[in-house]
Scaffold this active site. Structure first.
Site, PDB file in Angstrom:
ATOM      1  NE  ARG A 103      -4.148  -1.862   1.861  1.00 42.02           N
ATOM      2  CZ  ARG A 103      -4.165  -2.774   2.803  1.00 42.02           C
ATOM      3  NH1 ARG A 103      -3.355  -2.676   3.846  1.00 42.02           N
ATOM      4  NH2 ARG A 103      -4.996  -3.788   2.732  1.00 42.02           N
ATOM      5  CE  LYS A 125      -1.777  13.075 -15.336  1.00 38.27           C
ATOM      6  NZ  LYS A 125      -2.039  13.519 -16.714  1.00 38.27           N
ATOM      7  CD  GLU A 167       5.409  15.934 -23.197  1.00 36.55           C
ATOM      8  OE1 GLU A 167       4.658  16.894 -22.976  1.00 36.55           O
ATOM      9  OE2 GLU A 167       4.976  14.778 -23.433  1.00 36.55           O
ATOM     10  CE  LYS A 203       3.712  17.417 -15.191  1.00 38.14           C
ATOM     11  NZ  LYS A 203       3.920  16.103 -15.694  1.00 38.14           N
ATOM     12  CD  GLU A 213      -5.295  14.919 -16.597  1.00 37.88           C
ATOM     13  OE1 GLU A 213      -4.064  14.876 -16.520  1.00 37.88           O
ATOM     14  OE2 GLU A 213      -5.953  14.235 -17.403  1.00 37.88           O
ATOM     15  NE  ARG A 217      -1.188  16.510 -13.947  1.00 41.95           N
ATOM     16  CZ  ARG A 217      -0.451  15.851 -13.084  1.00 41.95           C
ATOM     17  NH1 ARG A 217      -0.780  15.853 -11.816  1.00 41.95           N
ATOM     18  NH2 ARG A 217       0.626  15.187 -13.471  1.00 41.95           N
ATOM     19  CG  ASN A 221      -3.351  15.035 -21.190  1.00 43.66           C
ATOM     20  OD1 ASN A 221      -2.772  14.033 -21.547  1.00 43.66           O
ATOM     21  ND2 ASN A 221      -3.689  15.273 -19.936  1.00 43.66           N
ATOM     22  CG  HIS A 224      -0.070  14.249 -24.504  1.00 37.29           C
ATOM     23  ND1 HIS A 224       0.485  15.482 -24.746  1.00 37.29           N
ATOM     24  CD2 HIS A 224       0.851  13.557 -23.777  1.00 37.29           C
ATOM     25  CE1 HIS A 224       1.692  15.532 -24.187  1.00 37.29           C
ATOM     26  NE2 HIS A 224       1.941  14.371 -23.586  1.00 37.29           N
ATOM     27  CG  HIS A 228      -0.882   9.276 -25.349  1.00 36.38           C
ATOM     28  ND1 HIS A 228      -1.561   9.628 -24.211  1.00 36.38           N
ATOM     29  CD2 HIS A 228       0.436   9.263 -25.010  1.00 36.38           C
ATOM     30  CE1 HIS A 228      -0.693   9.837 -23.235  1.00 36.38           C
ATOM     31  NE2 HIS A 228       0.514   9.636 -23.693  1.00 36.38           N
ATOM     32  CG  HIS A 243       5.688  10.416 -24.786  1.00 42.36           C
ATOM     33  ND1 HIS A 243       4.380  10.039 -24.923  1.00 42.36           N
ATOM     34  CD2 HIS A 243       5.666  11.615 -24.124  1.00 42.36           C
ATOM     35  CE1 HIS A 243       3.590  10.949 -24.368  1.00 42.36           C
ATOM     36  NE2 HIS A 243       4.346  11.904 -23.871  1.00 42.36           N
TER      37      HIS A 243
HETATM   38  N1  GLY Z   1       2.120  14.619 -18.699  1.00 41.64           N
HETATM   39  C1  GLY Z   1       0.920  15.291 -18.406  1.00 41.64           C
HETATM   40  C2  GLY Z   1       0.671  15.433 -16.945  1.00 41.64           C
HETATM   41  O1  GLY Z   1       1.537  15.168 -16.134  1.00 41.64           O
HETATM   42  O2  GLY Z   1      -0.409  15.809 -16.559  1.00 41.64           O
END
Ligand code: GLY
Length: 338
Positions: A103, A125, A167, A203, A213, A217, A221, A224, A228, A243
């Site tokens: 956990r 993330k 990025e 960021k 998010e 946030r 993206n 993306h 993606h 990426h």
């Molecule tokens: N890479 C996008 C984020 O961290 O929200």
């Protein structure tokens, strides 16, 4: 939020001294083991290495199995520390393994690629790919600290710098026109502390306003949804993209959609495309594959109630989110870039 330390891989010594960890593990892949671990090793007390295979195709549950097994076999307890040394796959997956083992145990990210330094390792993330969908399983989980040091750039091929650069350009496009211009002036050959710090600060500001998010946030993206999908579609083929290379193309497509939706002026669209095209070229994709790319777009985490939502640009330096996009507009954008 995790504290980010710049130009200071040596700071790991102080972090280890203050953390009262029962055991220390370092997660590497074959590349970070060969090129980056020798730099880190001199600052570490006794520790154990866990090695997994590099690359997005190994960002899977079976690699997590290896990590959890290594921790279990060494009787790692909840005061164990995992140091994630590598690119975005290592920091995302290592964070996920640490966040779920018993956990949750603590972890420190030492990102070694530009992409991971300016994006993946910052913002909590973590996760893995699943059934062919990117970052499909994961959790928000803060690192104890993130140590960013450009000493690792000397270990990287140019392709990796270009991937991270995408990025950084994105951070400028969505939130800070000056950063976009500074990145263009800097070019993609080498990156000093100042420009990396600027990018991380953009960021961090967005993440601080919306850590999980729910809204803002999502602007991170931009590029993306389509990026993606293209990245995933090409994974494991001879045209596989890093990426950021896929995000570079995704940003061209989504700038086109921003223009089509009447959000972005033609003149700014032209500037963005001209600059991105100098660096990022579209992969060859058969017409027959376009449906697969659209299918992948439909799995994007920003979609709601069956609607495809995107983060788009209003101008260079301002993004908007939760904009519904119709399938025909995606068709046109794909025709534009491919
Ligand atoms: N890479 C996008 C984020 O961290 O929200």
């Amino acid at each position: 939020m995790s504290k980010v330390y710049f130009e200071k891989v040596s700071y790991i010594t102080e972090l280890l001294a203050s953390g009262q960890y029962s055991q220390v593990f370092v997660l590497v892949d074959e590349n970070s083991k060969e090129y980056c671990y020798p730099i880190l090793k001199e600052y570490l007390e006794p520790h154990k290495l866990i090695e997994i295979s590099s690359g997005e195709r190994n960002k899977t549950l079976s690699s997590c199995n290896l990590v959890w097994s290594a921790l279990t076999n060494a009787t790692a307890d909840r005061k164990t520390l995992l140091i994630n040394l590598g690119g975005g796959v290592i920091t995302d997956m290592g964070g996920f393994c640490a966040g779920t083992y018993k956990r949750g145990i603590r972890f420190i990210n030492i990102p070694t690629t530009l992409l991971s330094q300016v994006d993946a390792s910052v913002g909590a993330k973590t996760g893995i790919d699943f059934q062919g969908y990117k970052n499909h399983i994961g959790l928000f989980c803060e690192a104890e600290a993130v140590l960013v040091d450009s000493v690792f750039h000397d270990t990287l091929p140019q392709k990796q710098l270009i991937s991270g650069y995408a990025e950084m350009l994105k951070h400028g496009l969505i939130a800070n026109q000056k950063h976009w211009q500074d990145c263009l002036d800097n070019g993609s050959n080498s990156f000093g502390n100042e420009i990396i710090q600027q990018s991380v600060a953009i960021k961090e500001e967005v993440v601080k306003a919306d850590p999980t998010e729910k809204g803002l946030r999502k602007i991170l993206n931009f590029g993306h949804t389509i990026g993606h999908a293209i990245e995933t579609h090409l994974l494991g083929t001879s045209s596989e993209l890093l990426h950021g290379e896929a995000i570079g193309i995704g940003m061209i497509a989504e700038a086109y959609i921003s223009k089509s939706k009447g959000l972005l002026a033609e003149s700014e669209f032209q500037i963005i495309v001209e600059e991105l095209r100098k660096i990022y070229s579209s992969p060859k994709i058969e017409k027959a594959s376009l449906n697969n790319i659209k299918r992948l777009c439909k799995q994007d985490k920003k979609n709601e109630n069956g609607n495809l939502n995107m983060s788009l640009l209003q101008n260079i330096g301002t993004a908007v989110y939760d904009i519904p996009v119709e399938e025909e507009v995606i068709d046109q954008a794909l025709a534009e870039i491919l």
